[in-house]
Structures are given as C-alpha cells and as structure tokens.
Design a protein around this motif. Structure first.
Motif, PDB file in Angstrom:
ATOM      1  N   ALA A   1     -22.252  18.267  11.829  1.00 26.57           N
ATOM      2  CA  ALA A   1     -22.012  19.439  10.985  1.00 26.57           C
ATOM      3  C   ALA A   1     -20.682  19.301  10.236  1.00 26.57           C
ATOM      4  O   ALA A   1     -20.601  19.619   9.047  1.00 26.57           O
ATOM      5  N   TRP A   2     -19.642  18.822  10.919  1.00 28.08           N
ATOM      6  CA  TRP A   2     -18.357  18.600  10.248  1.00 28.08           C
ATOM      7  C   TRP A   2     -18.505  17.576   9.135  1.00 28.08           C
ATOM      8  O   TRP A   2     -17.968  17.749   8.048  1.00 28.08           O
ATOM      9  N   GLU A   3     -19.223  16.496   9.412  1.00 25.25           N
ATOM     10  CA  GLU A   3     -19.408  15.446   8.406  1.00 25.25           C
ATOM     11  C   GLU A   3     -20.161  15.967   7.186  1.00 25.25           C
ATOM     12  O   GLU A   3     -19.858  15.594   6.060  1.00 25.25           O
ATOM     13  N   GLN A   4     -21.143  16.811   7.416  1.00 33.53           N
ATOM     14  CA  GLN A   4     -21.977  17.317   6.327  1.00 33.53           C
ATOM     15  C   GLN A   4     -21.391  18.570   5.667  1.00 33.53           C
ATOM     16  O   GLN A   4     -21.908  19.035   4.653  1.00 33.53           O
ATOM     17  N   GLY A   5     -20.335  19.114   6.281  1.00 36.79           N
ATOM     18  CA  GLY A   5     -19.730  20.326   5.741  1.00 36.79           C
ATOM     19  C   GLY A   5     -20.657  21.521   5.818  1.00 36.79           C
ATOM     20  O   GLY A   5     -20.725  22.330   4.887  1.00 36.79           O
ATOM     21  N   THR A   6     -21.375  21.621   6.925  1.00 40.53           N
ATOM     22  CA  THR A   6     -22.358  22.694   7.079  1.00 40.53           C
ATOM     23  C   THR A   6     -22.319  23.216   8.508  1.00 40.53           C
ATOM     24  O   THR A   6     -21.464  22.834   9.294  1.00 40.53           O
TER      25      THR A   6
ATOM     26  N   PRO B   1     -16.324  19.613  30.383  1.00 36.34           N
ATOM     27  CA  PRO B   1     -17.301  18.611  29.926  1.00 36.34           C
ATOM     28  C   PRO B   1     -18.287  19.204  28.920  1.00 36.34           C
ATOM     29  O   PRO B   1     -18.593  20.395  28.968  1.00 36.34           O
ATOM     30  N   VAL B   2     -18.757  18.344  28.008  1.00 36.40           N
ATOM     31  CA  VAL B   2     -19.734  18.778  27.007  1.00 36.40           C
ATOM     32  C   VAL B   2     -20.929  17.838  27.022  1.00 36.40           C
ATOM     33  O   VAL B   2     -20.826  16.674  27.420  1.00 36.40           O
ATOM     34  N   ARG B   3     -22.056  18.364  26.570  1.00 33.15           N
ATOM     35  CA  ARG B   3     -23.255  17.536  26.458  1.00 33.15           C
ATOM     36  C   ARG B   3     -23.154  16.689  25.196  1.00 33.15           C
ATOM     37  O   ARG B   3     -22.653  17.160  24.167  1.00 33.15           O
ATOM     38  N   LEU B   4     -23.632  15.467  25.275  1.00 29.69           N
ATOM     39  CA  LEU B   4     -23.603  14.569  24.129  1.00 29.69           C
ATOM     40  C   LEU B   4     -24.327  15.184  22.932  1.00 29.69           C
ATOM     41  O   LEU B   4     -23.862  15.081  21.795  1.00 29.69           O
ATOM     42  N   GLY B   5     -25.446  15.854  23.161  1.00 33.51           N
ATOM     43  CA  GLY B   5     -26.197  16.469  22.073  1.00 33.51           C
ATOM     44  C   GLY B   5     -25.379  17.512  21.329  1.00 33.51           C
ATOM     45  O   GLY B   5     -25.391  17.568  20.094  1.00 33.51           O
ATOM     46  N   ASP B   6     -24.651  18.356  22.072  1.00 34.57           N
ATOM     47  CA  ASP B   6     -23.811  19.376  21.445  1.00 34.57           C
ATOM     48  C   ASP B   6     -22.679  18.736  20.648  1.00 34.57           C
ATOM     49  O   ASP B   6     -22.357  19.168  19.538  1.00 34.57           O
ATOM     50  N   LEU B   7     -22.088  17.702  21.228  1.00 34.43           N
ATOM     51  CA  LEU B   7     -21.009  16.984  20.558  1.00 34.43           C
ATOM     52  C   LEU B   7     -21.514  16.344  19.260  1.00 34.43           C
ATOM     53  O   LEU B   7     -20.888  16.478  18.205  1.00 34.43           O
ATOM     54  N   ALA B   8     -22.655  15.677  19.329  1.00 28.91           N
ATOM     55  CA  ALA B   8     -23.220  15.020  18.153  1.00 28.91           C
ATOM     56  C   ALA B   8     -23.546  16.036  17.055  1.00 28.91           C
ATOM     57  O   ALA B   8     -23.303  15.778  15.870  1.00 28.91           O
ATOM     58  N   GLU B   9     -24.076  17.180  17.440  1.00 30.26           N
ATOM     59  CA  GLU B   9     -24.390  18.214  16.446  1.00 30.26           C
ATOM     60  C   GLU B   9     -23.133  18.717  15.745  1.00 30.26           C
ATOM     61  O   GLU B   9     -23.112  18.878  14.521  1.00 30.26           O
TER      62      GLU B   9
ATOM     63  N   SER C   1     -32.808  16.825  11.131  1.00 27.51           N
ATOM     64  CA  SER C   1     -33.013  15.989  12.310  1.00 27.51           C
ATOM     65  C   SER C   1     -32.382  14.608  12.118  1.00 27.51           C
ATOM     66  O   SER C   1     -31.772  14.063  13.036  1.00 27.51           O
ATOM     67  N   SER C   2     -32.504  14.048  10.939  1.00 25.08           N
ATOM     68  CA  SER C   2     -31.955  12.706  10.698  1.00 25.08           C
ATOM     69  C   SER C   2     -30.420  12.714  10.716  1.00 25.08           C
ATOM     70  O   SER C   2     -29.798  11.749  11.164  1.00 25.08           O
ATOM     71  N   GLU C   3     -29.803  13.800  10.243  1.00 26.47           N
ATOM     72  CA  GLU C   3     -28.341  13.891  10.292  1.00 26.47           C
ATOM     73  C   GLU C   3     -27.856  13.944  11.739  1.00 26.47           C
ATOM     74  O   GLU C   3     -26.883  13.279  12.100  1.00 26.47           O
ATOM     75  N   ARG C   4     -28.563  14.714  12.551  1.00 28.60           N
ATOM     76  CA  ARG C   4     -28.216  14.789  13.972  1.00 28.60           C
ATOM     77  C   ARG C   4     -28.396  13.436  14.649  1.00 28.60           C
ATOM     78  O   ARG C   4     -27.527  12.974  15.380  1.00 28.60           O
ATOM     79  N   GLN C   5     -29.539  12.830  14.399  1.00 26.35           N
ATOM     80  CA  GLN C   5     -29.888  11.576  15.060  1.00 26.35           C
ATOM     81  C   GLN C   5     -28.922  10.455  14.698  1.00 26.35           C
ATOM     82  O   GLN C   5     -28.518   9.670  15.560  1.00 26.35           O
ATOM     83  N   ARG C   6     -28.535  10.376  13.428  1.00 28.03           N
ATOM     84  CA  ARG C   6     -27.620   9.321  12.981  1.00 28.03           C
ATOM     85  C   ARG C   6     -26.299   9.383  13.746  1.00 28.03           C
ATOM     86  O   ARG C   6     -25.787   8.368  14.218  1.00 28.03           O
ATOM     87  N   VAL C   7     -25.754  10.581  13.893  1.00 24.60           N
ATOM     88  CA  VAL C   7     -24.490  10.743  14.603  1.00 24.60           C
ATOM     89  C   VAL C   7     -24.687  10.514  16.095  1.00 24.60           C
ATOM     90  O   VAL C   7     -23.883   9.834  16.741  1.00 24.60           O
ATOM     91  N   TYR C   8     -25.755  11.058  16.650  1.00 25.30           N
ATOM     92  CA  TYR C   8     -26.032  10.904  18.084  1.00 25.30           C
ATOM     93  C   TYR C   8     -26.082   9.425  18.465  1.00 25.30           C
ATOM     94  O   TYR C   8     -25.457   9.007  19.435  1.00 25.30           O
ATOM     95  N   ILE C   9     -26.814   8.643  17.692  1.00 17.63           N
ATOM     96  CA  ILE C   9     -26.983   7.223  18.013  1.00 17.63           C
ATOM     97  C   ILE C   9     -25.649   6.481  17.948  1.00 17.63           C
ATOM     98  O   ILE C   9     -25.319   5.697  18.839  1.00 17.63           O
ATOM     99  N   SER C  10     -24.854   6.749  16.913  1.00 17.60           N
ATOM    100  CA  SER C  10     -23.581   6.030  16.808  1.00 17.60           C
ATOM    101  C   SER C  10     -22.612   6.443  17.912  1.00 17.60           C
ATOM    102  O   SER C  10     -21.863   5.601  18.426  1.00 17.60           O
ATOM    103  N   LEU C  11     -22.638   7.720  18.301  1.00 21.93           N
ATOM    104  CA  LEU C  11     -21.784   8.136  19.417  1.00 21.93           C
ATOM    105  C   LEU C  11     -22.262   7.499  20.714  1.00 21.93           C
ATOM    106  O   LEU C  11     -21.452   6.992  21.496  1.00 21.93           O
ATOM    107  N   TYR C  12     -23.566   7.533  20.949  1.00 20.90           N
ATOM    108  CA  TYR C  12     -24.158   7.018  22.175  1.00 20.90           C
ATOM    109  C   TYR C  12     -23.918   5.513  22.330  1.00 20.90           C
ATOM    110  O   TYR C  12     -23.565   5.029  23.407  1.00 20.90           O
TER     111      TYR C  12
END
Length: 182
Positions: free
Chosen positions: A62-67, A50-58, A74-85
């Motif tokens: 990172a894959w999406e941003q190529g970094t 199992p993985v934490r949602l925060g780690d998964l979203a990060e 913070s906004s890049e993390r939050q955007r993905v976190y919200i859509s996953l959640y």
C-alpha cells in the motif's frame, strides 16, 4: 563519524547476541538500500509486537502504491509478499535485525532494529527537526508587527512600547537558543 561507526555505537546497548562489529558500513548500506526493507523496519517500529507476514506485505504494498490496503490488487500484494518472503526478511533475519519465523509467517523486530531508526528517517526524508522554533518566530514577528501598529497609531504609550519590545526581544533570544539546540 561514519554511518557504520554511528550504527555501531547504537548497537552497544542492544540485548541481541549479534556483534556490532559484524555489520560493516557496506552491509549497513546494503540493508538500507531497498525501500522495501526500510518499509519493513518502519512498519515493525510502529507495530505492537510480532506481525503476520501477510499484514506486513499488504502495508508495504500500500505504501509503494500510495493507496490503502483495501484498494490493492491481488498482484500488487503478491509481488511484495514474494519478495519479502524470499529475499528481504531472510536477509534481515540473518543480520539479527528481525526475528522471522518463515514456517509460521511471523515477523518481529529485534532490539538491533532500533539502531537503524534514525537512518531510515534520514534516508526517507523525514525531517525530525523541531518545528516549534519556526512557529515561535512567526508569533514573535506578528507580535512585533502588532506592537509597531499600536505604537504608530498612538494607542500604546512609549513606555508600553519599550516594555513590549523588551518582552519580544527576550522571546527572540529564547527562540534562537531553542532553534540552535534542535
């Protein structure tokens, strides 16, 4: 055989309670249509449990941003976190592909997720074909050139050239068989 039938065949060996026939071809395409869902499935495949949602979203961000995860804003993390959640993880959970505990923020791959692995790789352009036949062919070509150069300079006797040619020919047959099998 269509993609739906191929996935259905792979579902037969799973230990999930979902029925393989429950997922129609359109649903399979819908599940795989978004890059984020494919990235979720890819990350969970690599994870050890199992993985934490925060780690998964990060990681997905990172894959999406190529970094790297450290370079994310913070906004890049939050955007993905919200859509996953709100969207992607509940969808994958409803289909029985992941176990998503929304309250604890924990995501885990189910046995059914393995059925999507070949399609994720194919959709995202991962070439899983064996590269060894090409490497073998390059070595055989170099050996042929070397043998020809040695024969042209007279360093190797004609009998040695014939023996070397036979070995390279046998090697070429093995390369062809291996390339055809992969």
């Amino acid at each position: 055989m269509g993609i739906g039938e191929a996935v259905a065949e792979r579902f037969e060996d799973r230990s999930s309670t979902a029925d393989a026939d429950d997922l129609e071809t359109d649903e399979i395409f819908h599940i795989l249509q978004t890059r984020r869902r494919r990235d979720v499935l890819r990350y969970l495949r690599q994870a050890d449990g199992p993985v934490r949602l925060g780690d998964l979203a990060e990681r997905v961000a990172a894959w999406e941003q190529g970094t790297t995860v450290d370079a994310l804003t913070s906004s890049e993390r939050q955007r993905v976190y919200i859509s996953l959640y709100q969207s992607h993880l509940p969808k994958l959970d409803r289909e029985g592909i992941v176990d998503y505990d929304k309250d604890r923020g924990i995501v885990e791959r189910t046995p059914l997720a393995a059925a999507f692995d070949p399609f994720i790789d194919e959709i995202d352009g991962v070439d899983r074909r064996d590269s060894w036949p090409r490497r073998y062919a390059a070595v055989a070509a170099l050996c042929t050139l070397l043998l020809a150069a040695l024969g042209a300079t007279g360093v190797v006797a004609p009998a040695g050239l014939a023996a070397g040619g036979a070995v390279i020919a046998a090697f070429a047959v093995v390369i062809g068989v291996h390339a055809r099998a992969t």
